[in-house]
Scaffold this motif. Structure first.
Motif, PDB file in Angstrom:
ATOM      1  N   PRO A  54      36.933  49.683  25.934  1.00 25.76           N
ATOM      2  CA  PRO A  54      35.658  48.987  25.726  1.00 25.76           C
ATOM      3  C   PRO A  54      35.716  47.611  26.369  1.00 25.76           C
ATOM      4  O   PRO A  54      36.747  46.938  26.319  1.00 25.76           O
ATOM      5  N   SER A  55      34.625  47.207  26.988  1.00 27.48           N
ATOM      6  CA  SER A  55      34.638  45.923  27.685  1.00 27.48           C
ATOM      7  C   SER A  55      34.651  44.767  26.679  1.00 27.48           C
ATOM      8  O   SER A  55      34.052  44.859  25.605  1.00 27.48           O
ATOM      9  N   PRO A  56      35.340  43.674  27.008  1.00 27.04           N
ATOM     10  CA  PRO A  56      35.354  42.518  26.105  1.00 27.04           C
ATOM     11  C   PRO A  56      33.958  41.986  25.812  1.00 27.04           C
ATOM     12  O   PRO A  56      33.667  41.557  24.686  1.00 27.04           O
ATOM     13  N   GLN A  57      33.078  42.003  26.817  1.00 23.44           N
ATOM     14  CA  GLN A  57      31.725  41.498  26.603  1.00 23.44           C
ATOM     15  C   GLN A  57      30.960  42.371  25.600  1.00 23.44           C
ATOM     16  O   GLN A  57      30.237  41.855  24.738  1.00 23.44           O
ATOM     17  N   TRP A  58      31.119  43.683  25.715  1.00 22.06           N
ATOM     18  CA  TRP A  58      30.460  44.585  24.767  1.00 22.06           C
ATOM     19  C   TRP A  58      30.994  44.353  23.363  1.00 22.06           C
ATOM     20  O   TRP A  58      30.216  44.278  22.396  1.00 22.06           O
ATOM     21  N   LEU A  59      32.306  44.229  23.224  1.00 29.50           N
ATOM     22  CA  LEU A  59      32.896  43.990  21.911  1.00 29.50           C
ATOM     23  C   LEU A  59      32.374  42.682  21.311  1.00 29.50           C
ATOM     24  O   LEU A  59      32.025  42.627  20.117  1.00 29.50           O
ATOM     25  N   ASP A  60      32.319  41.623  22.107  1.00 25.53           N
ATOM     26  CA  ASP A  60      31.840  40.338  21.605  1.00 25.53           C
ATOM     27  C   ASP A  60      30.396  40.441  21.128  1.00 25.53           C
ATOM     28  O   ASP A  60      30.044  39.981  20.028  1.00 25.53           O
ATOM     29  N   THR A  61      29.552  41.055  21.951  1.00 22.90           N
ATOM     30  CA  THR A  61      28.120  41.138  21.638  1.00 22.90           C
ATOM     31  C   THR A  61      27.867  41.984  20.402  1.00 22.90           C
ATOM     32  O   THR A  61      27.118  41.579  19.494  1.00 22.90           O
ATOM     33  N   VAL A  62      28.465  43.160  20.345  1.00 24.48           N
ATOM     34  CA  VAL A  62      28.194  44.079  19.236  1.00 24.48           C
ATOM     35  C   VAL A  62      28.838  43.589  17.948  1.00 24.48           C
ATOM     36  O   VAL A  62      28.261  43.724  16.864  1.00 24.48           O
TER      37      VAL A  62
ATOM     38  N   GLU B 149      29.291  40.466  17.070  1.00 27.88           N
ATOM     39  CA  GLU B 149      28.443  39.375  16.566  1.00 27.88           C
ATOM     40  C   GLU B 149      27.147  39.913  15.978  1.00 27.88           C
ATOM     41  O   GLU B 149      26.688  39.441  14.933  1.00 27.88           O
ATOM     42  N   ALA B 150      26.567  40.909  16.598  1.00 29.28           N
ATOM     43  CA  ALA B 150      25.286  41.440  16.130  1.00 29.28           C
ATOM     44  C   ALA B 150      25.418  42.224  14.837  1.00 29.28           C
ATOM     45  O   ALA B 150      24.515  42.189  13.991  1.00 29.28           O
ATOM     46  N   THR B 151      26.520  42.933  14.668  1.00 33.13           N
ATOM     47  CA  THR B 151      26.668  43.833  13.520  1.00 33.13           C
ATOM     48  C   THR B 151      27.454  43.230  12.368  1.00 33.13           C
ATOM     49  O   THR B 151      27.322  43.674  11.222  1.00 33.13           O
TER      50      THR B 151
ATOM     51  N   VAL C 270      30.639  43.578  12.264  1.00 30.41           N
ATOM     52  CA  VAL C 270      31.887  44.330  12.231  1.00 30.41           C
ATOM     53  C   VAL C 270      32.962  43.502  12.923  1.00 30.41           C
ATOM     54  O   VAL C 270      32.762  43.080  14.069  1.00 30.41           O
ATOM     55  N   PRO C 271      34.090  43.232  12.276  1.00 32.91           N
ATOM     56  CA  PRO C 271      35.129  42.430  12.924  1.00 32.91           C
ATOM     57  C   PRO C 271      35.506  43.011  14.288  1.00 32.91           C
ATOM     58  O   PRO C 271      35.608  44.228  14.456  1.00 32.91           O
ATOM     59  N   ARG C 272      35.707  42.151  15.257  1.00 30.69           N
ATOM     60  CA  ARG C 272      35.895  42.592  16.640  1.00 30.69           C
ATOM     61  C   ARG C 272      37.059  43.557  16.789  1.00 30.69           C
ATOM     62  O   ARG C 272      36.951  44.550  17.504  1.00 30.69           O
ATOM     63  N   ARG C 273      38.182  43.276  16.124  1.00 35.45           N
ATOM     64  CA  ARG C 273      39.341  44.149  16.299  1.00 35.45           C
ATOM     65  C   ARG C 273      39.118  45.508  15.635  1.00 35.45           C
ATOM     66  O   ARG C 273      39.612  46.530  16.134  1.00 35.45           O
ATOM     67  N   ALA C 274      38.377  45.528  14.535  1.00 34.60           N
ATOM     68  CA  ALA C 274      38.025  46.815  13.924  1.00 34.60           C
ATOM     69  C   ALA C 274      37.089  47.587  14.842  1.00 34.60           C
ATOM     70  O   ALA C 274      37.273  48.787  15.077  1.00 34.60           O
ATOM     71  N   LEU C 275      36.090  46.909  15.391  1.00 33.77           N
ATOM     72  CA  LEU C 275      35.150  47.549  16.309  1.00 33.77           C
ATOM     73  C   LEU C 275      35.885  48.132  17.509  1.00 33.77           C
ATOM     74  O   LEU C 275      35.556  49.231  17.981  1.00 33.77           O
ATOM     75  N   GLU C 276      36.879  47.427  17.996  1.00 28.04           N
ATOM     76  CA  GLU C 276      37.654  47.929  19.128  1.00 28.04           C
ATOM     77  C   GLU C 276      38.322  49.264  18.776  1.00 28.04           C
ATOM     78  O   GLU C 276      38.337  50.191  19.589  1.00 28.04           O
TER      79      GLU C 276
END
Length: 294
Positions: free
Chosen positions: A107-115, A117-119, A121-127
């Motif tokens: 997953p791209s870092p930009q997608w992880l950052d955006t989603v 922040e919006a949701t 969901v902690p970034r590392r969990a989302l990853e």
């Protein structure tokens, strides 16, 4: 996406009554550990002092497939440990299992950052959830599982690995182990005698659900996987746990974009209608927030 509703069953499906039951629910909610996410279905309250008609809250929709906007993931070529391991792995026909994820994009870092922040969901969990989706898109493309379902389960089971007071570290492992209550037949749990000598859950009398996705030891023994090529399958590692959960949900050729397929998967994960409704509400909330942000 389609508006989803649970099958017509009792308000709570019965739990197995003993550890000898041939098919106990493989995960059980740690109800005494604390609330993670509570479903908010119902009628939205009007603003005080403003005269107007009440409008019903929108019904949760079935999580999107990976080819839909809210379920899609922006990616970059895989460069992590899994990708390196795949390059040195034997040909696919010689592999005993699909644990080495060849050619899986990150997953791209930009997608992880955006989603994230919006949701919320902690970034590392989302990853971890996103990597599991990307792996299943290659392994079992007909399943169509997407990250909002995995995130919904992670929210209800452990508040994304934070329910014990820690968080998911940069290595993917929870900084505080998430250990559920004893599965001794009380608190609406199945009675499941110890199956691992306490090696995963620290309990030599009863099994306990472990990790951010709350596997019981016997289920982890079957489905556990080393998703990030760290050298061991670890239920406390979000990458390992999310991929194992995705494979479990996709078993039996399920299509998770169909109402029957999604509900069958969730109720196999936990035989509780209210649990399924909570997961659906969380998954729908995440999908809506992501769709607005990307």
């Amino acid at each position: 996406m389609s508006v989803s509703g649970p099958p017509v069953i009792d308000s709570e499906a019965p739990s197995a009554s003993s550890g000898d039951s041939p098919s106990p629910a493989p995960w059980k909610r740690a109800a005494a550990a604390g609330a993670a996410v509570v479903a908010t279905l119902g009628v939205a309250a009007g603003v005080a002092g403003i005269v107007g008609t009440f409008e019903p809250a929108p019904a949760p929709e079935l999580p999107p497939g990976p080819d839909q906007a809210a379920g899609s993931i922006d990616t970059v070529p895989g460069t992590g440990a899994a990708g390196s391991a795949a390059r040195s792995a034997p040909p696919a026909d010689d592999r005993p299992s699909p644990d080495a994820a060849a050619g899986i994009a990150d997953p791209s870092p930009q997608w992880l950052d955006t989603v994230s922040e919006a949701t919320g969901v902690p970034r590392r969990a989302l990853e971890g959830y996103a990597r599991a989706q990307l792996t299943l898109m290659q392994e079992q493309p007909d399943c169509l599982i997407s990250w909002p379902t995995l995130a919904g389960i992670g929210a209800i089971e452990s508040d994304h690995g934070t329910i014990a007071g820690g968080e998911i570290g940069s290595d993917g492992r929870t900084t505080e182990d998430v250990i559920g209550i004893p599965l001794d037949g009380t608190d609406n749990t199945a009675a499941i005698s110890d199956t691992d000598g306490g090696s995963l859950d620290g309990d030599e009398r009863w099994d306990r659900a472990v990790g951010p996705m709350q596997f019981i030891p016997s289920t982890w023994d079957r489905w556990g996987t080393d998703a990030d090529s760290s050298g061991a399958a670890d239920p406390h590692d979000i990458d390992d746990a999310a991929l194992a959960a995705a494979r479990y949900l996709c078993a039996e050729d399920r299509d998770l974009t169909s109402d029957s397929g999604w509900w069958d998967a969730i109720l196999t994960y936990n035989e509780s209608r209210s649990y399924g409704e909570d997961v659906l509400e969380a998954a729908d909330r995440y999908a809506r927030a992501a769709a607005d942000a990307v």
